[in-house]
Design a protein around this motif. Structure first.
Motif, PDB file in Angstrom:
ATOM      1  N   TYR A  33     -11.270  -3.060   8.238  1.00 10.75           N
ATOM      2  CA  TYR A  33     -11.189  -3.129   6.705  1.00 10.75           C
ATOM      3  C   TYR A  33      -9.662  -3.857   6.446  1.00 10.75           C
ATOM      4  O   TYR A  33      -8.512  -3.847   7.036  1.00 10.75           O
ATOM      5  N   LYS A  69      -5.206  -6.287   8.154  1.00  8.23           N
ATOM      6  CA  LYS A  69      -6.234  -5.097   8.452  1.00  8.23           C
ATOM      7  C   LYS A  69      -5.762  -3.906   8.701  1.00  8.23           C
ATOM      8  O   LYS A  69      -4.504  -3.741   8.938  1.00  8.23           O
ATOM      9  N   ALA A  70      -6.620  -2.866   8.341  1.00  7.66           N
ATOM     10  CA  ALA A  70      -6.089  -1.469   8.434  1.00  7.66           C
ATOM     11  C   ALA A  70      -5.145  -1.289   9.993  1.00  7.66           C
ATOM     12  O   ALA A  70      -4.165  -0.528   9.580  1.00  7.66           O
ATOM     13  N   ALA A  77      -9.046   4.877   8.828  1.00 12.22           N
ATOM     14  CA  ALA A  77      -8.310   5.118   7.781  1.00 12.22           C
ATOM     15  C   ALA A  77      -9.044   5.746   6.313  1.00 12.22           C
ATOM     16  O   ALA A  77     -10.021   5.062   6.207  1.00 12.22           O
ATOM     17  N   ALA A 103      -1.685  -2.684   9.299  1.00 15.12           N
ATOM     18  CA  ALA A 103      -1.120  -1.930   8.123  1.00 15.12           C
ATOM     19  C   ALA A 103      -0.368  -0.789   8.877  1.00 15.12           C
ATOM     20  O   ALA A 103       0.596  -0.297   8.215  1.00 15.12           O
ATOM     21  N   GLU A 152     -12.514   4.054   6.240  1.00 13.32           N
ATOM     22  CA  GLU A 152     -12.606   2.541   6.856  1.00 13.32           C
ATOM     23  C   GLU A 152     -12.363   2.357   8.260  1.00 13.32           C
ATOM     24  O   GLU A 152     -11.387   3.229   8.808  1.00 13.32           O
ATOM     25  N   VAL A 181      -6.897  -4.356   3.983  1.00 12.70           N
ATOM     26  CA  VAL A 181      -6.192  -3.434   2.825  1.00 12.70           C
ATOM     27  C   VAL A 181      -6.150  -4.208   1.872  1.00 12.70           C
ATOM     28  O   VAL A 181      -5.444  -5.278   1.659  1.00 12.70           O
ATOM     29  N   GLN A 182      -6.316  -3.264   0.596  1.00 11.53           N
ATOM     30  CA  GLN A 182      -6.041  -4.012  -0.762  1.00 11.53           C
ATOM     31  C   GLN A 182      -4.674  -3.709  -1.312  1.00 11.53           C
ATOM     32  O   GLN A 182      -4.205  -2.444  -1.278  1.00 11.53           O
ATOM     33  N   ASP A 209      -3.858   0.273  -2.366  1.00 11.20           N
ATOM     34  CA  ASP A 209      -4.507   1.353  -1.730  1.00 11.20           C
ATOM     35  C   ASP A 209      -3.483   2.351  -1.392  1.00 11.20           C
ATOM     36  O   ASP A 209      -2.434   2.183  -0.944  1.00 11.20           O
ATOM     37  N   MET A 257      -3.228   5.428   1.158  1.00  6.77           N
ATOM     38  CA  MET A 257      -3.978   5.329   2.650  1.00  6.77           C
ATOM     39  C   MET A 257      -3.388   6.746   3.580  1.00  6.77           C
ATOM     40  O   MET A 257      -2.188   6.928   3.191  1.00  6.77           O
ATOM     41  N   TYR A 313       0.666  -1.146   0.091  1.00  5.19           N
ATOM     42  CA  TYR A 313      -0.186  -0.026  -0.128  1.00  5.19           C
ATOM     43  C   TYR A 313       0.682   1.319   0.007  1.00  5.19           C
ATOM     44  O   TYR A 313       2.110   1.459   0.200  1.00  5.19           O
ATOM     45  N   VAL A 330      -9.060   5.619   2.600  1.00  3.19           N
ATOM     46  CA  VAL A 330      -8.606   5.043   1.567  1.00  3.19           C
ATOM     47  C   VAL A 330      -8.877   5.426   0.160  1.00  3.19           C
ATOM     48  O   VAL A 330     -10.300   5.554  -0.292  1.00  3.19           O
TER      49      VAL A 330
END
Length: 365
Positions: A351, A302-303, A321, A306, A347, A353-354, A357, A359, A284, A323
């Motif tokens: 959440y 998860k957020a 977060a 991260a 988020e 994280v993809q 992303d 952030m 990310y 995003v």
């Protein structure tokens, strides 16, 4: 997140040449640094066009890509599991890595001596597999003894561990690496602290000659067939060609050389990207005028966790977060435009994280 991939293989298969090519990778792609932290360990930037695209929009003071560590491990010989050659050192170095890059000779050249007298990639792979399996079997049998005593004394956790260890033992006795054993979440948790050599993910690198660098050859086909049932990736790469590319002075010369060979990018780029994928990692980004930076996380993070990669305080005091999906940032070209279009997500702690992303974390300590 200092994650390591170890380069392994028999002597004279091209391991050290490949490692040296990686050390020259800065000249092969923009913003692609390398530094040596020990004689055989390098920190290498993961090529990612997305961070360049973000930087072109944000114009930050600095750009910080994500990295992984590559370790050049001494060549293995038969009997390594019993201490032959540099066996103990070799196996100890592998144990410290998170994944294995297994270099295998897939080219004919009478001027380059093969340790076993002939080119046979399937046999070469099996030599190393056998040594790792023998060492793991030794470890597993010791662990079973310990777990068995604890289980008899009423330790349910050790009882669960022993059941999984026995699955590993059965697998190893058949000459199969333990990465082939599928485990559920509870079973994985029971052996979380057990570090087996054959449990590590592996990337097979077929070192080929120039004529085979695009489509491979009979040797690469044989190797691919032999690992078809493994959860492993096979990469065809000409280590000698990579060494030639590394000696060229300009980026333009390198691109022309690759084009003449029918290649879109240097093999070391593909190798590093494959290693990153092998480790099951995502990236990310944070983007601001001071810095555009890539951050490494495990898939499924998860957020809050991260955020903790940046600083533990961010995780402890996590509030939310903000995003922006990467493609939205590229489409709208600024954070302000993304907000105006209603494309910024707010988020919470659940959440996931993809990959890609962009952030910004809100926290309170």
């Amino acid at each position: 997140m200092a994650l390591q991939c170890g380069i392994v293989g028999l002597p004279n298969v091209g391991k050290s040449t490949l490692f040296n090519c990686l050390s020259n990778a800065k000249a092969q792609a923009a913003n692609f640094p390398f530094c040596t932290i020990e004689p055989n360990v390098g920190v290498i930037t993961v090529p990612d066009a997305r961070i360049t695209q973000l930087a072109e929009l944000v114009h930050p003071e600095r750009v910080m890509p994500t990295t992984i560590e590559i370790v050049d491990i001494a060549g293995l010989v038969k009997g390594a599991s019993k201490g032959e050659g540099l066996g103990n050192q070799f196996l100890g170095n592998i144990r410290e890595t998170d994944a294995i890059i297994h270099v295998i000779r897939c080219f004919e050249d009478g001027n380059v001596v093969h340790v076993d007298g002939s080119v046979n990639p399937v046999r070469d792979k099996e030599v190393i597999d056998t040594e790792l399996q023998l060492k793991d079997l030794e470890s597993v049998e010791k662990l079973i003894q310990t777990a068995s005593r604890a289980a008899k004394a009423g330790d349910k956790k050790m009882g669960a561990r022993m059941e999984v260890l026995e699955k590993f033992q059965t697998c190893l006795l058949k000459g199969i690496s333990t990465r082939a054993v599928e485990l559920n979440e509870a079973e994985l948790e029971s052996v979380k602290e057990v570090q087996l050599l054959t449990r590590k993910p592996v990337l097979y690198v077929c070192n080929v000659d120039e004529a085979s660098v695009v489509n491979g050859n009979v040797h690469t086909a044989a190797l691919k067939a032999s690992v078809a049932n493994e959860k492993a990736e096979v990469l065809i790469l000409g280590v000698g060609i990579e060494a030639d590319i590394a000696e060229l002075e300009t980026f333009e010369d390198k691109k022309e050389f690759l084009t003449d060979l029918g290649l879109e990018e240097a093999g070391v780029n593909r190798l590093i990207q494959s290693a990153y994928k092998l480790l099951e990692l995502d990236t990310y980004f944070t983007a601001g005028v001071k810095e555009v930076r890539a951050w490494t996380i495990e898939k499924g993070t998860k957020a809050p966790a991260a955020a903790g990669v940046i600083h533990t305080d961010f995780e402890k005091g996590f509030i939310r977060a903000e995003v922006i999906h990467f493609q939205d940032y590229i489409t709208y070209k600024s954070e302000a435009a993304v907000k105006e279009a209603g494309k910024m997500g707010i988020e919470g702690k659940e959440y996931v994280v993809q990959d890609g992303d962009v952030m910004h974390f809100r926290f309170n300590v």
